[in-house]
Design a protein around this motif. Structure first.
Motif: not given
Length: 120
Positions: A29, A33-35, A45, A47, A54-55, A77
């Motif tokens: 990856h 990061t996602d969430f 999120r 951000r 990570i999803y 998304n």
């Protein structure tokens, strides 16, 4: 971990439940990061927050989120953001190591991670 995901599912409270991975437990990856989960597992999120997750590409999705949608390809998304807006996107961090192989260049790193983690 898919079994843990299924056991955590609560369709009365959740529209989507995502499998998440910790960046330190990930190979391949290269993004941010996602969430960010709260104490109950509800997601916002990240951000790019360093403590985000990570999803992992697996999810349980209630069919109601697709009501009224055209049957054509589109990003999930949009649905993640709609579920966040109403507090119905949840996530469960996986146990173990997550590997993504998006290009042939990533194969060597994935094979090394598998060897390092004993094939688990």
């Amino acid at each position: 971990d898919l079994e843990r995901l299924a056991l955590a599912w609560n369709g009365a409270e959740m529209d989507i439940l995502l499998m998440l991975a910790r960046p330190d437990d990930a190979t391949g990856h290269s993004g941010s990061t996602d969430f960010l989960p709260d104490a109950a597992g509800r997601l916002a999120r990240a951000r790019g927050a360093p403590d985000g997750l990570i999803y992992g590409g697996a999810a349980i999705v209630h069919p109601r989120i697709f009501a009224g949608e055209k049957p054509e390809p589109h990003s999930l998304n949009l649905h993640f953001d709609r579920a966040i807006a109403v507090g119905r996107l949840f996530g469960l961090p996986m146990k173990g190591h997550w590997i993504t192989v998006g290009t042939p260049d990533a194969i060597a790193a994935a094979e090394a991670a598998i060897a390092r983690h004993g094939g688990r």
